[in-house]
Design a protein around this motif. Structure first.
Motif, PDB file in Angstrom:
ATOM      1  N   LEU A 298       0.810  -1.229   0.000  1.00 38.82           N
ATOM      2  CA  LEU A 298       0.000   0.000   0.000  1.00 38.82           C
ATOM      3  C   LEU A 298       0.842   1.277   0.000  1.00 38.82           C
ATOM      4  N   ARG A 299       2.150   1.122  -0.008  1.00 34.55           N
ATOM      5  CA  ARG A 299       3.036   2.273   0.154  1.00 34.55           C
ATOM      6  C   ARG A 299       2.733   3.428  -0.822  1.00 34.55           C
ATOM      7  N   PRO A 300       2.577   3.185  -2.132  1.00 36.66           N
ATOM      8  CA  PRO A 300       2.286   4.315  -3.035  1.00 36.66           C
ATOM      9  C   PRO A 300       0.991   5.039  -2.669  1.00 36.66           C
ATOM     10  N   VAL A 301      -0.009   4.282  -2.230  1.00 37.01           N
ATOM     11  CA  VAL A 301      -1.286   4.890  -1.846  1.00 37.01           C
ATOM     12  C   VAL A 301      -1.102   5.750  -0.603  1.00 37.01           C
ATOM     13  N   LEU A 302      -0.435   5.215   0.408  1.00 39.18           N
ATOM     14  CA  LEU A 302      -0.241   5.954   1.655  1.00 39.18           C
ATOM     15  C   LEU A 302       0.651   7.175   1.445  1.00 39.18           C
ATOM     16  N   LYS A 303       1.670   7.028   0.595  1.00 41.64           N
ATOM     17  CA  LYS A 303       2.556   8.160   0.341  1.00 41.64           C
ATOM     18  C   LYS A 303       1.794   9.313  -0.287  1.00 41.64           C
ATOM     19  N   ALA A 304       0.839   8.984  -1.157  1.00 40.82           N
ATOM     20  CA  ALA A 304       0.058  10.030  -1.827  1.00 40.82           C
ATOM     21  C   ALA A 304      -1.003  10.629  -0.919  1.00 40.82           C
ATOM     22  N   ARG A 305      -1.558   9.824  -0.044  1.00 41.46           N
ATOM     23  CA  ARG A 305      -2.708  10.283   0.749  1.00 41.46           C
ATOM     24  C   ARG A 305      -2.345  10.772   2.152  1.00 41.46           C
ATOM     25  N   ASP A 306      -1.306  10.195   2.748  1.00 41.72           N
ATOM     26  CA  ASP A 306      -0.916  10.607   4.100  1.00 41.72           C
ATOM     27  C   ASP A 306       0.545  10.241   4.319  1.00 41.72           C
ATOM     28  N   ALA A 307       1.431  11.023   3.737  1.00 42.23           N
ATOM     29  CA  ALA A 307       2.865  10.739   3.810  1.00 42.23           C
ATOM     30  C   ALA A 307       3.378  10.780   5.242  1.00 42.23           C
ATOM     31  N   ALA A 308       2.801  11.664   6.056  1.00 43.44           N
ATOM     32  CA  ALA A 308       3.249  11.766   7.449  1.00 43.44           C
ATOM     33  C   ALA A 308       2.948  10.482   8.211  1.00 43.44           C
ATOM     34  N   LEU A 309       1.787   9.903   7.960  1.00 42.58           N
ATOM     35  CA  LEU A 309       1.439   8.642   8.612  1.00 42.58           C
ATOM     36  C   LEU A 309       2.408   7.543   8.183  1.00 42.58           C
ATOM     37  N   LEU A 310       2.718   7.479   6.895  1.00 46.82           N
ATOM     38  CA  LEU A 310       3.640   6.462   6.400  1.00 46.82           C
ATOM     39  C   LEU A 310       5.018   6.621   7.036  1.00 46.82           C
ATOM     40  N   THR A 311       5.487   7.846   7.165  1.00 48.51           N
ATOM     41  CA  THR A 311       6.784   8.093   7.802  1.00 48.51           C
ATOM     42  C   THR A 311       6.774   7.619   9.251  1.00 48.51           C
ATOM     43  N   ASP A 312       5.687   7.883   9.942  1.00 46.84           N
ATOM     44  CA  ASP A 312       5.542   7.455  11.334  1.00 46.84           C
ATOM     45  C   ASP A 312       5.559   5.926  11.428  1.00 46.84           C
ATOM     46  N   ILE A 313       4.829   5.284  10.544  1.00 45.40           N
ATOM     47  CA  ILE A 313       4.765   3.817  10.544  1.00 45.40           C
ATOM     48  C   ILE A 313       6.141   3.222  10.287  1.00 45.40           C
ATOM     49  N   ASP A 314       6.865   3.758   9.311  1.00 47.22           N
ATOM     50  CA  ASP A 314       8.199   3.243   9.000  1.00 47.22           C
ATOM     51  C   ASP A 314       9.124   3.367  10.209  1.00 47.22           C
ATOM     52  N   ALA A 315       9.047   4.497  10.896  1.00 47.18           N
ATOM     53  CA  ALA A 315       9.903   4.702  12.069  1.00 47.18           C
ATOM     54  C   ALA A 315       9.565   3.715  13.179  1.00 47.18           C
ATOM     55  N   ARG A 316       8.286   3.431  13.336  1.00 51.59           N
ATOM     56  CA  ARG A 316       7.882   2.535  14.420  1.00 51.59           C
ATOM     57  C   ARG A 316       8.156   1.071  14.076  1.00 51.59           C
ATOM     58  N   PHE A 317       8.072   0.719  12.787  1.00 52.01           N
ATOM     59  CA  PHE A 317       8.521  -0.619  12.378  1.00 52.01           C
ATOM     60  C   PHE A 317      10.008  -0.786  12.691  1.00 52.01           C
ATOM     61  N   ALA A 318      10.793   0.233  12.382  1.00 51.03           N
ATOM     62  CA  ALA A 318      12.237   0.173  12.639  1.00 51.03           C
ATOM     63  C   ALA A 318      12.521   0.025  14.126  1.00 51.03           C
ATOM     64  N   ALA A 319      11.767   0.735  14.950  1.00 49.82           N
ATOM     65  CA  ALA A 319      11.970   0.656  16.399  1.00 49.82           C
ATOM     66  C   ALA A 319      11.622  -0.737  16.928  1.00 49.82           C
ATOM     67  N   LEU A 320      10.534  -1.316  16.422  1.00 49.97           N
ATOM     68  CA  LEU A 320      10.156  -2.657  16.866  1.00 49.97           C
ATOM     69  C   LEU A 320      11.170  -3.690  16.387  1.00 49.97           C
ATOM     70  N   ASP A 321      11.627  -3.554  15.145  1.00 51.36           N
ATOM     71  CA  ASP A 321      12.656  -4.463  14.637  1.00 51.36           C
ATOM     72  C   ASP A 321      13.919  -4.388  15.492  1.00 51.36           C
ATOM     73  N   ALA A 322      14.262  -3.190  15.929  1.00 47.45           N
ATOM     74  CA  ALA A 322      15.456  -3.015  16.758  1.00 47.45           C
ATOM     75  C   ALA A 322      15.302  -3.737  18.091  1.00 47.45           C
ATOM     76  N   GLU A 323      14.101  -3.697  18.664  1.00 51.71           N
ATOM     77  CA  GLU A 323      13.853  -4.422  19.913  1.00 51.71           C
ATOM     78  C   GLU A 323      13.945  -5.929  19.704  1.00 51.71           C
ATOM     79  N   LEU A 324      13.381  -6.410  18.594  1.00 55.22           N
ATOM     80  CA  LEU A 324      13.452  -7.837  18.296  1.00 55.22           C
ATOM     81  C   LEU A 324      14.890  -8.284  18.048  1.00 55.22           C
ATOM     82  N   ASP A 325      15.669  -7.435  17.389  1.00 50.28           N
ATOM     83  CA  ASP A 325      17.055  -7.786  17.080  1.00 50.28           C
ATOM     84  C   ASP A 325      17.880  -8.037  18.339  1.00 50.28           C
ATOM     85  N   LYS A 326      17.491  -7.443  19.442  1.00 48.65           N
ATOM     86  CA  LYS A 326      18.219  -7.645  20.695  1.00 48.65           C
ATOM     87  C   LYS A 326      18.140  -9.097  21.176  1.00 48.65           C
ATOM     88  N   HIS A 327      17.163  -9.831  20.648  1.00 47.28           N
ATOM     89  CA  HIS A 327      16.921 -11.187  21.139  1.00 47.28           C
ATOM     90  C   HIS A 327      17.238 -12.253  20.098  1.00 47.28           C
TER      91      HIS A 327
END
Length: 377
Positions: A307-336
């Motif tokens: 859905l990335r092209p759709v979200l980028k066109a309709r709510d880029a700020a939301l997509l940026t927030d989601i990407d940052a939070r995916f990265a943060a969760l991945d970082a927590e998982l990587d610790k284990h």
């Protein structure tokens, strides 16, 4: 009434707009006479109206009981048309479900998240509704359906390898193969789970016995491998698992999805983590829950990527927030992560589990807004 393949998409068909949880004003358009209030208690499921016009139907579900609850809209053969899970006492959630085919359905509350639920008939009236997606939406669906197909093929390959090891009595190798075999299932779980007859046979935990279902599938073999030792019927259970996986793979490849289902599939996968993996209940014998956790997150991200092209066109700020939070969760998982995968769930401290939970909750909030963005025209 025959439910079309479109409706086979579980909570994938639900437009979770989590009112009362997110405070966001992103909501899907509704049809009919406004939201249908539902009070879900420990002993009752009170649905304000039992009829609505075909199209997008809005439910506002409040848990007035003392147990965690769920609310479902079922089609023929217990196919899940829409659901909202993990309703803790006092919580209210608003969600929208796209029901394009008129006919007779069922509503159900599941106090304690067990059993068949407290059910009642629900009628969808009017003519069949449909709305063709625009080019970007259509491309998103095509991309995600290709992902589901690829993961289905991988599920069959890995399950076959796991079954062969169980039948050969190669316990140590079967144990290593167990979480790996489950990976593709976890990535497409909302689609796979939508087939209500197959899901408990493939992925049901031991609790299903109390609900009148035989304990089979991955978790029965998990118990054999880690707790009881291989049993006289373990080979037969393994054969049945492979037969059932072949059936779910065929159905998953045939499901026709829509853009809203992608949005809600992403949220449903995070709900799976919240209700089973983060608690250590899913893989209770092997304690390989973090493997499932990681795969659910990967599946959620795959839906967002489509859905990335759709979200980028309709709510880029939301997509940026989601990407940052995916990265943060991945970082927590990587610790284990360990050399051969992940640490056992039982090796995590309470503080480590809490950190994972915080990162998961932080991602779930913006993900819950995606359906509203996708539904906007």
């Amino acid at each position: 009434m025959r439910i079309s393949p479109l409706h086979a998409g579980l909570g994938l068909a639900v437009l979770l707009a989590t009112a009362a949880c997110s405070g966001s004003d992103r909501t899907a358009p509704t049809s009919g006479k406004g939201p249908i209030a539902v009070e879900a208690s420990d002993t009752a499921c009170t649905v304000e109206r039992t009829e609505a016009a075909a199209g997008t139907i809005e439910f506002t579900v409040r848990n007035t009981g003392s147990e965690v609850n769920e609310f479902y809209l079922y089609g023929e053969g217990d196919e899940i048309v829409g659901e909202v899970e993990n309703l803790t006492p006092g919580l209210t959630r608003t969600f929208h479900v796209d029901v394009s085919t008129p006919g007779t359905y069922q509503t159900a509350c599941k106090p304690g998240m067990k059993g068949k639920g407290i059910r009642a008939p629900f009628t969808v009236t009017g003519a069949t509704t449909s709305q063709a997606p625009d080019a970007a939406m259509a491309a998103a669906v095509t991309d995600y359906q290709a992902f589901v197909t690829a993961q289905s093929d991988e599920l069959l390959t890995r399950t076959t390898e796991f079954v062969d090891l169980v039948k050969a009595g190669r316990v140590a190798e079967a144990k290593r193969a167990f979480p790996v075999a489950r990976g593709p299932w976890e990535r497409i779980e909302p689609v796979a789970e939508s087939f209500g007859d197959l899901d408990p046979m493939i992925d049901g935990r031991e609790d299903v016995v109390a609900e009148g279902t035989e304990f089979t599938g991955f978790h029965r073999l998990e118990k054999d491998l880690w707790v009881d030792g291989l049993q006289p019927d373990s080979s037969a259970i393994a054969d049945k698992l492979l037969v059932d996986v072949k059936a779910v793979v065929a159905r998953a490849k045939a499901v026709e999805l829509n853009p809203l289902q992608l949005a809600n599939g992403s949220k449903a996968l995070l709900d799976e983590v919240a209700t089973g993996k983060i608690t250590g209940e899913e893989d209770r014998y092997s304690h390989t829950d973090l493997y499932d956790f990681d795969e659910n997150v990967k599946g959620s991200k795959a839906a967002i990527d489509a859905l990335r092209p759709v979200l980028k066109a309709r709510d880029a700020a939301l997509l940026t927030d989601i990407d940052a939070r995916f990265a943060a969760l991945d970082a927590e998982l990587d610790k284990h992560r360990a050399e051969d995968g992940f640490r056992l769930y039982t090796a995590l401290s309470k503080a480590e589990i809490r950190s994972l939970t915080v990162a998961l909750d932080a991602l779930s909030e913006p993900i819950s807004q995606v359906a509203g963005v996708v539904a906007s025209r």
